[in-house]
Design a protein around this motif. Structure first.
Motif, mmCIF file in Angstrom:
data_model
loop_
_atom_site.group_PDB
_atom_site.id
_atom_site.type_symbol
_atom_site.label_atom_id
_atom_site.label_comp_id
_atom_site.label_asym_id
_atom_site.label_seq_id
_atom_site.Cartn_x
_atom_site.Cartn_y
_atom_site.Cartn_z
ATOM 1 N N PRO A 18 -6.216 14.392 -5.260
ATOM 2 C CA PRO A 18 -6.698 15.451 -4.533
ATOM 3 C C PRO A 18 -6.106 15.909 -3.132
ATOM 4 C CG PRO A 18 -8.495 14.150 -5.551
ATOM 5 C CD PRO A 18 -7.142 13.243 -5.366
ATOM 6 N N TYR A 19 -6.075 17.125 -2.937
ATOM 7 C CA TYR A 19 -5.479 17.395 -1.646
ATOM 8 C C TYR A 19 -6.201 16.704 -0.450
ATOM 9 C CZ TYR A 19 -2.907 20.929 -4.282
ATOM 10 O OH TYR A 19 -1.887 21.547 -5.130
ATOM 11 N N ALA A 20 -7.386 16.269 -0.545
ATOM 12 C CA ALA A 20 -7.936 15.732 0.463
ATOM 13 C C ALA A 20 -7.461 14.404 0.591
ATOM 14 C CB ALA A 20 -9.683 15.671 0.295
ATOM 15 N N ARG A 21 -6.835 13.581 -0.211
ATOM 16 C CA ARG A 21 -6.556 12.307 -0.383
ATOM 17 C C ARG A 21 -4.948 12.285 -0.095
ATOM 18 N NH1 ARG A 21 -10.594 9.268 -4.628
ATOM 19 N NH2 ARG A 21 -12.498 10.162 -3.682
ATOM 20 N N GLN A 22 -4.242 13.177 0.069
ATOM 21 C CA GLN A 22 -2.933 13.155 0.379
ATOM 22 C C GLN A 22 -2.564 12.250 1.318
ATOM 23 O OE1 GLN A 22 -0.845 14.991 -1.851
ATOM 24 N NE2 GLN A 22 -2.770 15.412 -2.932
ATOM 25 N N GLY A 23 -3.193 11.712 2.413
ATOM 26 C CA GLY A 23 -2.867 10.725 3.296
ATOM 27 C C GLY A 23 -2.521 9.443 2.602
ATOM 28 N N ARG A 24 -3.247 9.142 1.382
ATOM 29 C CA ARG A 24 -3.116 7.845 0.750
ATOM 30 C C ARG A 24 -1.996 8.018 -0.159
ATOM 31 N NH1 ARG A 24 -8.830 6.002 -1.178
ATOM 32 N NH2 ARG A 24 -7.513 4.125 -1.743
ATOM 33 N N ILE A 25 -1.227 8.780 -0.183
ATOM 34 C CA ILE A 25 -0.039 9.046 -1.429
ATOM 35 C C ILE A 25 0.979 7.794 -1.369
ATOM 36 C CG2 ILE A 25 1.659 9.988 -0.033
ATOM 37 C CD1 ILE A 25 0.887 10.933 -3.398
ATOM 38 N N SER A 26 1.086 7.163 -0.207
ATOM 39 C CA SER A 26 2.090 6.076 0.180
ATOM 40 C C SER A 26 1.608 4.853 -0.942
ATOM 41 C CB SER A 26 2.195 5.769 1.532
ATOM 42 O OG SER A 26 0.865 5.261 1.799
ATOM 43 N N GLU A 27 0.456 4.545 -1.068
ATOM 44 C CA GLU A 27 -0.141 3.710 -1.931
ATOM 45 C C GLU A 27 0.577 3.704 -3.420
ATOM 46 O OE1 GLU A 27 -4.345 3.141 -2.026
ATOM 47 O OE2 GLU A 27 -4.464 3.799 0.014
ATOM 48 N N VAL A 28 0.602 5.059 -3.664
ATOM 49 C CA VAL A 28 1.302 5.222 -5.124
ATOM 50 C C VAL A 28 2.594 4.800 -5.264
ATOM 51 C CG1 VAL A 28 1.760 7.000 -6.857
ATOM 52 C CG2 VAL A 28 -0.576 7.344 -5.602
ATOM 53 N N TYR A 29 3.389 5.172 -4.096
ATOM 54 C CA TYR A 29 4.758 4.940 -4.112
ATOM 55 C C TYR A 29 5.072 3.391 -3.934
ATOM 56 C CZ TYR A 29 6.140 9.847 -4.391
ATOM 57 O OH TYR A 29 6.315 11.166 -4.670
ATOM 58 N N GLU A 30 4.146 2.786 -3.371
ATOM 59 C CA GLU A 30 4.199 1.412 -2.816
ATOM 60 C C GLU A 30 4.220 0.548 -4.411
ATOM 61 O OE1 GLU A 30 4.908 -0.952 -0.541
ATOM 62 O OE2 GLU A 30 5.493 0.756 0.641
ATOM 63 N N ASN A 31 3.263 1.079 -4.988
ATOM 64 C CA ASN A 31 2.741 0.188 -6.329
ATOM 65 C C ASN A 31 3.463 0.836 -7.710
ATOM 66 O OD1 ASN A 31 0.853 -1.810 -5.102
ATOM 67 N ND2 ASN A 31 0.188 -0.008 -4.321
ATOM 68 N N ALA A 32 4.134 1.884 -7.576
ATOM 69 C CA ALA A 32 4.531 2.514 -8.860
ATOM 70 C C ALA A 32 5.671 3.272 -8.924
ATOM 71 C CB ALA A 32 3.332 3.512 -9.518
ATOM 72 N N ARG A 33 6.610 3.520 -9.700
ATOM 73 C CA ARG A 33 7.576 4.615 -9.868
ATOM 74 C C ARG A 33 6.944 5.945 -10.279
ATOM 75 N NH1 ARG A 33 12.028 2.838 -13.722
ATOM 76 N NH2 ARG A 33 11.954 0.791 -12.363
ATOM 77 N N VAL A 34 7.298 6.952 -9.400
ATOM 78 C CA VAL A 34 6.652 8.438 -9.798
ATOM 79 C C VAL A 34 8.171 9.211 -10.574
ATOM 80 C CG1 VAL A 34 6.405 10.675 -8.689
ATOM 81 C CG2 VAL A 34 5.601 8.455 -7.745
#
Length: 473
Positions: A427-443
């Motif tokens: 969600p756009y309201a949670r864009q500040g946590r996008i780094s968690e995705v890149y830390e733990n997964a390959r986009v």
């Protein structure tokens, strides 16, 4: 600054070849003991060996070999029952550390008052001018664990300081420990080793006045050791809790642990894989502190690589127990890389030692890959023979960029086989946590719509489950 060979104190190696031990195995054991002794700061001057059905209960060696050893050191070659018992080296070292706790343990060179008297008229070597009094070996190192009585008897017979294999390893660990945790772990093992080897010296105070009256000096020293051990263990628990918290925070990350025999090249591989400035030295037990770094160039998800303490034959159990928290890095890894020095003729025995220790801590079920390091020292035929015997292994050199790249690719392919694809909506309201995705997964891909950022990712199932829960998708 290290001493040159000409200024190093001299040592004599002593080994007993027991039934079932081949000449090659016995020679390899003594060669390894020589490297341990050299790492501790001595020059090996001679080796005394004997074939026996068992180690002699009193003096390790038989009467004839004991006299041969004593000729080298200038001792009497006999153990007189009425001989005055000197203060033990263990107790001297303990008392020295009590007086100067911030200093390094004293060296093992014999003091002037402990040096045996020389008698050139009865010493054949001295008569021939082959051995000068000042060039006599001052240390005897035995390739077996000695009981306190054996150690005392050998010192009295040889007139030299006597160390056993365990004592040498413990001292090396003591000198090489750098972090607070490693220093505490080594001190626990060291005190456990010294305590039973303390002996009362004649001529010293036999009784203590006041509090504790009736206890001998050595009993009071042992009580101090027990108190110090309790203090160390309490402090170590606090450090290990902090280490456990760090490991828990990394629990869902991809983790690789380098394990293997001491001096197999683990630190060189660590530096090549991660670009970290870890210590690399051609000596035994150069690394005692576990180092954790990210695989470079960084991957997504990120892979952490840890370098662990090396193993050795007859590794003292107290050291294995003390370094249990350090070895937990291997127990909790996603992948173990067994690093073997392929240029060592005893690599098979070394590999078995590694597997044995890992079985002892319960890490035998962790997925693993066998690496034959130092392949630059092998001929093409030797490399081919290794691959025929272990076709699943990688034969490489930590100094070859192509070999390191192939290892990195093999590590990533191992993890790829366990990964799954998933769709996430951030969600756009949670864009500040996008780094968690890149830390733990390959986009793999991303797109945007009215609900937020849509990502197609690839990661381990546990990481996917955690990310899905975190973003409510």
């Amino acid at each position: 600054m290290s001493k040159s060979p000409s200024t190093r104190p001299l040592a004599v190696l002593v080994g007993v070849q027991l039934p079932g031990v081949s000449d090659t195995e016995h020679a390899a054991d003594l060669a390894e003991l020589g490297r341990l002794v050299h790492t501790l700061g001595y020059e090996v001057a001679a080796t005394v060996t004997q074939r026996r059905d068992g180690v002699a209960a009193g003096t390790v060696l038989g009467t004839g070999k004991l006299k041969e050893l004593a000729q080298l050191t200038g001792g009497s070659g006999t153990v007189s029952s009425g001989a005055q018992v000197r203060k033990s080296k263990a107790r001297e070292r303990w008392e020295a550390e009590e007086e100067a706790p911030g200093e390094e343990a004293p060296g093992v060179e014999a003091s002037e008052e402990e040096a045996p008297e020389e008698d050139p008229e009865t010493d054949p070597a001295a008569e021939a001018g082959e051995v000068q009094a000042t060039a006599r070996p001052t240390v005897v190192v035995v390739d077996h664990e000695l009981s306190p009585s054996q150690l005392s008897n050998l010192e009295r017979a040889t007139g030299a300081q006597v160390l056993d294999r365990t004592g040498v390893i413990v001292d090396i660990f003591h000198r090489h420990a750098r972090s607070r945790e490693a220093r505490m772990q080594v001190e626990i093992a060291r005190l456990n080793y010294l305590a039973p080897r303390m002996r009362e010296s004649t001529g010293s105070r036999e009784r203590q006045q006041g509090r504790g009256s009736g206890d001998s000096a050595v009993e009071l020293d042992r009580r101090k050791i027990r108190d110090r051990l309790a203090e160390l263990r309490e402090g170590l628990v606090a450090i290990q809790q902090d280490q456990d918290n760090r490991r828990y925070a990394r629990r869902d990350q991809l983790r690789v642990a380098l394990v293997g025999y001491t001096n197999a090249g683990k630190s060189s591989l660590m530096r090549a894989l991660t670009g970290s400035e870890v210590l690399v030295a051609d000596q035994l037990f150069a690394t005692l502190d576990t180092t954790v770094r990210a695989l470079q160039p960084e991957t997504r998800p990120r892979v952490l690589v840890s370098d662990t303490v090396g193993f050795i034959q007859k590794l003292p159990h107290d050291l294995v127990a003390s370094f249990r928290s350090t070895l937990d890095e291997a127990l909790e890894a996603s992948l173990l890389l067994y690093v073997v020095d392929a240029s060592d003729p005893t690599w098979e025995a070394q590999l078995e030692v590694t597997r044995s220790v890992l079985r002892e801590i319960g890490a035998q079920s962790v997925p693993s890959r066998l690496l034959f390091n130092k392949a630059d020292r092998l001929s093409a035929e030797e490399r081919e023979a290794l691959l025929q015997k272990h076709p699943e292994a990688l034969v490489l050199s930590a100094h070859s960029p192509d070999d390191v790249a192939a290892l990195r690719q093999a590590v990533m392919e191992f993890f790829e086989r366990s990964m799954v694809d998933a769709d996430l909506v951030i969600p756009y309201a949670r864009q500040g946590r996008i780094s968690e995705v890149y830390e733990n997964a390959r986009v793999i891909s991303e797109a945007f719509d009215e609900n937020g950022r849509r990502l197609k990712v690839r990661a381990l199932p546990a990481a996917i489950a955690r990310l899905t829960h975190a973003f409510g998708t």
